[in-house]
Scaffold this motif. Structure first.
Motif, short mmCIF file in Angstrom:
data_model
loop_
_atom_site.label_atom_id
_atom_site.label_comp_id
_atom_site.label_asym_id
_atom_site.label_seq_id
_atom_site.Cartn_x
_atom_site.Cartn_y
_atom_site.Cartn_z
N LEU A 217 0.83 -1.20 0.00
CA LEU A 217 0.00 0.00 0.00
C LEU A 217 0.87 1.25 0.00
O LEU A 217 1.82 1.35 0.77
CB LEU A 217 -0.92 0.02 1.23
N GLU A 218 0.54 2.18 -0.86
CA GLU A 218 1.30 3.44 -0.96
C GLU A 218 0.33 4.59 -1.15
O GLU A 218 -0.46 4.59 -2.10
CB GLU A 218 2.28 3.40 -2.14
N GLY A 219 0.35 5.54 -0.24
CA GLY A 219 -0.50 6.71 -0.42
C GLY A 219 -0.61 7.52 0.85
O GLY A 219 -0.29 7.04 1.94
N ASP A 252 2.82 -18.00 -6.12
CA ASP A 252 3.62 -17.63 -4.94
C ASP A 252 4.52 -16.43 -5.17
O ASP A 252 5.21 -16.00 -4.25
CB ASP A 252 4.49 -18.83 -4.51
N GLU A 253 4.58 -15.90 -6.38
CA GLU A 253 5.52 -14.82 -6.68
C GLU A 253 4.85 -13.49 -6.97
O GLU A 253 5.49 -12.44 -6.89
CB GLU A 253 6.38 -15.19 -7.91
N GLY A 254 3.59 -13.51 -7.33
CA GLY A 254 2.93 -12.27 -7.76
C GLY A 254 2.75 -11.26 -6.63
O GLY A 254 2.81 -11.59 -5.45
N GLN A 255 2.54 -10.04 -7.05
CA GLN A 255 2.38 -8.95 -6.09
C GLN A 255 1.34 -7.97 -6.60
O GLN A 255 1.16 -7.79 -7.81
CB GLN A 255 3.71 -8.23 -5.86
N VAL A 256 0.66 -7.31 -5.65
CA VAL A 256 -0.30 -6.26 -5.98
C VAL A 256 0.16 -4.98 -5.29
O VAL A 256 0.48 -4.98 -4.09
CB VAL A 256 -1.72 -6.62 -5.49
N ARG A 257 0.19 -3.90 -6.06
CA ARG A 257 0.55 -2.60 -5.50
C ARG A 257 -0.67 -1.70 -5.60
O ARG A 257 -1.18 -1.44 -6.69
CB ARG A 257 1.72 -2.01 -6.27
N VAL A 258 -1.13 -1.24 -4.43
CA VAL A 258 -2.27 -0.33 -4.38
C VAL A 258 -1.75 1.05 -3.99
O VAL A 258 -1.23 1.24 -2.89
CB VAL A 258 -3.32 -0.80 -3.35
N SER A 259 -1.88 1.99 -4.89
CA SER A 259 -1.38 3.34 -4.64
C SER A 259 -2.51 4.34 -4.87
O SER A 259 -3.43 4.08 -5.65
CB SER A 259 -0.19 3.66 -5.54
N HIS A 272 -7.76 9.30 -6.46
CA HIS A 272 -7.21 8.59 -7.61
C HIS A 272 -6.48 7.37 -7.07
O HIS A 272 -5.45 7.49 -6.41
CB HIS A 272 -6.25 9.49 -8.39
N LEU A 273 -7.03 6.18 -7.35
CA LEU A 273 -6.48 4.94 -6.81
C LEU A 273 -6.13 3.99 -7.96
O LEU A 273 -6.91 3.85 -8.91
CB LEU A 273 -7.48 4.28 -5.86
N THR A 274 -4.97 3.35 -7.83
CA THR A 274 -4.52 2.39 -8.84
C THR A 274 -4.22 1.05 -8.19
O THR A 274 -3.48 0.98 -7.21
CB THR A 274 -3.26 2.90 -9.56
N TRP A 275 -4.79 0.01 -8.75
CA TRP A 275 -4.52 -1.39 -8.37
C TRP A 275 -3.71 -1.99 -9.50
O TRP A 275 -4.21 -2.14 -10.61
CB TRP A 275 -5.85 -2.12 -8.18
N ALA A 276 -2.46 -2.31 -9.24
CA ALA A 276 -1.58 -2.83 -10.30
C ALA A 276 -1.00 -4.17 -9.88
O ALA A 276 -0.34 -4.29 -8.84
CB ALA A 276 -0.46 -1.83 -10.58
N GLU A 277 -1.24 -5.21 -10.70
CA GLU A 277 -0.74 -6.55 -10.43
C GLU A 277 0.50 -6.84 -11.27
O GLU A 277 0.63 -6.36 -12.40
CB GLU A 277 -1.82 -7.59 -10.73
N SER A 278 1.39 -7.65 -10.73
CA SER A 278 2.59 -8.07 -11.45
C SER A 278 3.04 -9.42 -10.92
O SER A 278 2.73 -9.79 -9.78
CB SER A 278 3.72 -7.04 -11.28
#
Length: 326
Positions: A217-219, A252-259, A272-278
């Motif tokens: 989480l970033e914000g 087991d490797e993926g990540q979600v960044r919520v900013s 303004h919110l962004t959900w980005a998966e990688s």
């Protein structure tokens, strides 16, 4: 008409012919209390009466009530006093205050055997205001319950209509109800005045995912309106569910960044919110748009005047949400 005297200086003063201990006891009472003898003269005028009327008891004691309060003649107050003196009858009624504009008082008139009549006055303006606030709260609660029931009915209808099996429908519906309840908990803790965005996200997403950095989480600190919080909680739940089933959280490797960021002036702040998966499986544009996607694309846009953009990029799903925060 009220019974409070429009006090003017008295030509003479008298000590009350009652037990001084009674006068001392009445000074501890919060209501304005005064006692009239059978001749209609003030015998007791307690400290609360002094404060309410803004007059010293020395200016009132010994004076005849109709001399001090001539406007009381011919009113229900005079009738109640006469009835207490002549018939020993008690009276109780509410009326506007003649001393404090826009205030309301309650008068209680009772006979005192062998003495005269006692009158107690309570300023009930605060009580009336509290009753009005309570009624507003009841009306607001009814409104919120109806809205919540409408949301639950919509979730049930869509979950059971869109799912491929009854078991899947139950799972989808239960998950959405849990997310909705979690958002309610956050809002209730803030007395329905809003919710802290970070706290809302943490309640909606499993804590273990945050602890092991699967979700980051970033914000800044942002407080959002209750309606925004409820819709956003459902949107985040759909994103998390999709990530568990098909996206970055399915391995087991993926990540979600919520900013998120917030912009605008007070009272018109937009989120303004962004959900980005990688790091998850390769992503492709879905052939069928399920309820979760429709909720993301329409709920905030329709209910809140917001915008939702979904991008099914090969590296992972990206969801951008813009909605009013206040």
């Amino acid at each position: 008409m009220t019974s409070e005297p429009a006090v003017s200086p008295a030509p003479a003063t008298l000590e009350p012919p009652l037990d001084p201990r009674l006068a001392e006891a009445l000074d501890l009472v919060s209501d304005a209390v005064y006692v009239l003898g059978r001749d209609g003269r003030y015998l007791v005028f307690n400290r609360a009466a002094e404060q309410y009327f803004g007059a010293s008891r020395d200016l009132v004691l010994g004076r005849e009530i109709w001399e001090v309060f001539p406007q009381g003649r011919g009113t229900p107050f005079e009738a109640a006093v006469r009835k207490a003196l002549d018939e020993g009858a008690e009276s109780r009624f509410e009326t506007a205050s003649a001393v404090r504009p826009n205030h309301k008082v309650e008068l209680r008139i009772a006979p005192l055997t062998g003495v005269g009549v006692a009158i107690a006055l309570s300023d009930i303006s605060g009580r009336d205001a509290a009753d009005q606030r309570l009624q507003l709260l009841v009306n607001e609660l009814n409104h919120r319950v109806k809205n919540s029931m409408a949301v639950v009915q919509g979730l049930a209808r869509q979950s059971f209509a869109a799912s491929r099996s009854l078991e899947q429908a139950r799972e989808d519906f239960t998950g959405r109800l849990v997310a909705f309840a979690a958002a309610h908990d956050v809002i209730t803790e803030q007395n329905w005045e809003g919710a802290h965005l970070r706290q809302l996200i943490e309640r909606t997403i499993a804590g273990q995912l945050l602890a092991n950095r699967r979700v980051v989480l970033e914000g800044p600190h942002v407080r959002i309106a209750p309606k925004t919080a409820l819709s956003l909680a459902l949107a985040l739940h759909e994103l998390a569910t999709n990530a568990f089933k098909y996206g970055a959280l399915s391995n087991d490797e993926g990540q979600v960044r919520v900013s998120w960021t917030a912009s605008g002036a007070a009272g018109a702040i937009r989120l303004h919110l962004t959900w980005a998966e990688s790091g998850g499986p390769p992503v492709a544009q879905p052939e069928r748009r399920g309820f979760g996607v429709r909720l993301l694309e329409r709920a905030l846009a329709v209910d809140l005047g917001g915008q939702v953009r979904l991008r099914f990029e090969p590296a992972g799903l990206v969801c951008e949400i813009e909605a009013p925060a206040s």
